[in-house]
Design an enzyme around this catalytic site. Structure first.
Site, PDB file in Angstrom:
ATOM      1  N   ARG A  74     -62.768  15.262  59.532  1.00  0.00           N
ATOM      2  CA  ARG A  74     -63.920  15.184  60.441  1.00  0.00           C
ATOM      3  C   ARG A  74     -63.543  14.601  61.801  1.00  0.00           C
ATOM      4  O   ARG A  74     -63.945  15.124  62.843  1.00  0.00           O
ATOM      5  CB  ARG A  74     -65.039  14.357  59.795  1.00  0.00           C
ATOM      6  CG  ARG A  74     -65.759  15.067  58.674  1.00  0.00           C
ATOM      7  CD  ARG A  74     -66.826  14.214  58.041  1.00  0.00           C
ATOM      8  NE  ARG A  74     -66.246  13.075  57.324  1.00  0.00           N
ATOM      9  CZ  ARG A  74     -66.959  12.244  56.563  1.00  0.00           C
ATOM     10  NH1 ARG A  74     -68.266  12.416  56.438  1.00  0.00           N
ATOM     11  NH2 ARG A  74     -66.381  11.240  55.932  1.00  0.00           N
ATOM     12  N   ILE A  75     -62.756  13.528  61.805  1.00  0.00           N
ATOM     13  CA  ILE A  75     -62.389  12.902  63.074  1.00  0.00           C
ATOM     14  C   ILE A  75     -61.435  13.788  63.850  1.00  0.00           C
ATOM     15  O   ILE A  75     -61.581  13.981  65.066  1.00  0.00           O
ATOM     16  CB  ILE A  75     -61.784  11.508  62.832  1.00  0.00           C
ATOM     17  CG1 ILE A  75     -62.831  10.572  62.215  1.00  0.00           C
ATOM     18  CG2 ILE A  75     -61.250  10.916  64.138  1.00  0.00           C
ATOM     19  CD1 ILE A  75     -62.278   9.239  61.750  1.00  0.00           C
TER      20      ILE A  75
ATOM     21  N   ARG B  62     -53.877   5.186  61.341  1.00  0.00           N
ATOM     22  CA  ARG B  62     -53.350   3.968  60.738  1.00  0.00           C
ATOM     23  C   ARG B  62     -51.993   3.667  61.356  1.00  0.00           C
ATOM     24  O   ARG B  62     -51.167   4.560  61.551  1.00  0.00           O
ATOM     25  CB  ARG B  62     -53.224   4.120  59.216  1.00  0.00           C
ATOM     26  CG  ARG B  62     -54.570   4.099  58.484  1.00  0.00           C
ATOM     27  CD  ARG B  62     -55.204   2.717  58.540  1.00  0.00           C
ATOM     28  NE  ARG B  62     -56.475   2.636  57.829  1.00  0.00           N
ATOM     29  CZ  ARG B  62     -57.660   2.738  58.398  1.00  0.00           C
ATOM     30  NH1 ARG B  62     -57.739   2.956  59.701  1.00  0.00           N
ATOM     31  NH2 ARG B  62     -58.768   2.618  57.684  1.00  0.00           N
TER      32      ARG B  62
ATOM     33  N   GLU C 284     -50.218  -4.957  62.180  1.00  0.00           N
ATOM     34  CA  GLU C 284     -51.388  -5.555  62.815  1.00  0.00           C
ATOM     35  C   GLU C 284     -51.664  -6.955  62.271  1.00  0.00           C
ATOM     36  O   GLU C 284     -51.562  -7.158  61.068  1.00  0.00           O
ATOM     37  CB  GLU C 284     -52.607  -4.649  62.547  1.00  0.00           C
ATOM     38  CG  GLU C 284     -53.177  -4.053  63.829  1.00  0.00           C
ATOM     39  CD  GLU C 284     -54.297  -3.081  63.555  1.00  0.00           C
ATOM     40  OE1 GLU C 284     -55.434  -3.546  63.314  1.00  0.00           O
ATOM     41  OE2 GLU C 284     -54.044  -1.886  63.584  1.00  0.00           O
TER      42      GLU C 284
ATOM     43  N   HIS D 197     -57.401  -2.040  68.089  1.00  0.00           N
ATOM     44  CA  HIS D 197     -58.127  -1.457  66.954  1.00  0.00           C
ATOM     45  C   HIS D 197     -59.643  -1.423  67.220  1.00  0.00           C
ATOM     46  O   HIS D 197     -60.444  -1.989  66.470  1.00  0.00           O
ATOM     47  CB  HIS D 197     -57.841  -2.250  65.674  1.00  0.00           C
ATOM     48  CG  HIS D 197     -58.034  -1.440  64.425  1.00  0.00           C
ATOM     49  ND1 HIS D 197     -57.298  -1.634  63.289  1.00  0.00           N
ATOM     50  CD2 HIS D 197     -58.881  -0.415  64.140  1.00  0.00           C
ATOM     51  CE1 HIS D 197     -57.685  -0.788  62.343  1.00  0.00           C
ATOM     52  NE2 HIS D 197     -58.646  -0.037  62.849  1.00  0.00           N
ATOM     53  N   ILE D 198     -60.015  -0.721  68.281  1.00  0.00           N
ATOM     54  CA  ILE D 198     -61.424  -0.671  68.685  1.00  0.00           C
ATOM     55  C   ILE D 198     -62.019   0.731  68.566  1.00  0.00           C
ATOM     56  O   ILE D 198     -63.063   1.016  69.156  1.00  0.00           O
ATOM     57  CB  ILE D 198     -61.601  -1.171  70.138  1.00  0.00           C
ATOM     58  CG1 ILE D 198     -60.749  -0.347  71.123  1.00  0.00           C
ATOM     59  CG2 ILE D 198     -61.264  -2.654  70.229  1.00  0.00           C
ATOM     60  CD1 ILE D 198     -61.064  -0.627  72.586  1.00  0.00           C
TER      61      ILE D 198
END
Length: 353
Positions: free
Chosen positions: A146-147, A244, A273, A291-292
């Protein structure tokens, strides 16, 4: 919070100043009596935490994220604990951030911003921060979920970019859209876009001016973008990762960025991270954000709602929603929210579908 209170839950909120909690801290917070937990993707939900939750009488845990690489689901399943996540509200928000990283990297926006703030601008020059035009170039997506599809549509419709996609599974509905958009352009007297599905990542990389990663993280995709595959890309390409962090070998990426100053990248996620590999912060051809990708008011609010409703439903014994459309949980007054858990990733294994 209101959803949980309405479900007759007493809510304890962690007020620790630590951004990332240790497992020992989480075990202490769970204590001797805890019906459910709403956790974050920075927490390492392994056998230790699920055992503590089971001993405390826990009936469920929900991750405040759509991904759950930080959750060892088999450990939860072994202890009969359902695990929730928050799908369906991150698609456009994440795709927008990936598109923003693409444009910022291609047009050297961050470099130019730093230059201006340092007071170095003395007047227009024909060679000042010259970047790359995206119009009518080729974009590649690795992972056409989907993304990935939402991102591709933004680049295809916004910049009339040709598309190459790699996914282990064909995406017929997506391909129908691409054919339809090409026909629309033709009907307007414009040149249609071209698209194709690559048989491998190696086939995709040399063809594309932009490559955006939208794959899951598993044993097959860890360090998918290693030194060898980075070297398959064009010297002037843009690499984007809002999936990721470990999908990219970050050490190899730093070397590639330093060896190829016209190569650009846009990163929202990182291998270790919240740390970055040494040297990445010094690369002016890397656009890096913390990571926004899901950080829009609509999405973060929706994630909180879905995660809270997962916990509320599990502690009250409600069924699993089992439907793709989760908007009833987002668009209704609290009193009318369905009495169900929006998304439980191990529902089938636990027999609670």
């Amino acid at each position: 919070m209101q959803l949980l209170v309405a479900a007759d839950c007493r809510v304890e909120v962690c007020t620790s100043p630590d951004v990332i909690l240790s497992n020992a801290q989480i075990v202490s917070l769970i204590g001797h009596k805890c019906d459910g937990v709403l956790g974050q993707l920075t927490e390492n939900w392994n056998h230790e935490l699920f055992e503590a939750l089971k001993q405390a009488g826990g009936k469920g845990m929900s991750n405040y994220a759509v991904g759950y690489n930080n959750v060892h689901v088999p450990s939860a399943t072994e202890r009969g604990i359902p695990v929730g996540n928050t799908p369906g509200v991150l698609t456009e928000t994440t795709a927008e951030l990936a598109a923003a990283l693409t444009l910022a990297a291609a047009r050297r926006v961050v470099e130019a911003d730093v230059f201006m703030r340092a007071g170095k601008y003395e007047g227009w020059l024909p060679t000042l921060f010259v970047g790359h035009l995206l119009q009518r170039k080729t974009v590649g997506i690795v992972g056409a979920g989907r993304i990935g599809q939402a991102y591709a549509k933004m680049l295809v419709e916004g910049h009339k970019m040709d598309l190459v996609y790699y996914d282990p599974f064909p995406q017929p509905a997506f391909e129908k859209y691409l054919d339809g958009y090409g026909k629309f352009l033709e009907s307007q007297g414009d040149e249609p876009i071209k698209w194709r599905r690559a048989e491998s990542v190696e086939e995709l990389l040399p063809q594309c001016d932009v490559v955006s990663l939208h794959c899951l993280l598993d044993d097959n995709t860890r360090h998918l973008m290693n030194e060898a595959r980075l070297n398959m890309m064009k010297d002037t390409a843009v690499l984007v990762n809002a999936a990721r962090g470990p999908v990219i070998d970050e050490v190899a990426l730093v070397k590639h960025l330093k060896d190829n100053p016209t190569f650009m990248c846009g990163l929202d996620v990182f291998e270790d991270e919240p740390l970055m590999k040494p040297g990445l912060a010094d690369c002016p051809n890397a656009v890096i954000v913390p990571h926004i990708a899901s950080a829009s008011l609509y999405t973060r609010g929706g994630m909180a709602t879905l995660a809270a409703q997962n916990v509320a439903a599990l502690v009250n014994g409600y069924p699993v929603w089992n439907k793709q459309d989760i908007t009833p949980f987002l668009d209704m007054p609290i009193a009318e929210v369905p009495k169900a858990a929006p998304s439980i990733v191990n529902a089938k294994e636990l027999g609670i579908e």
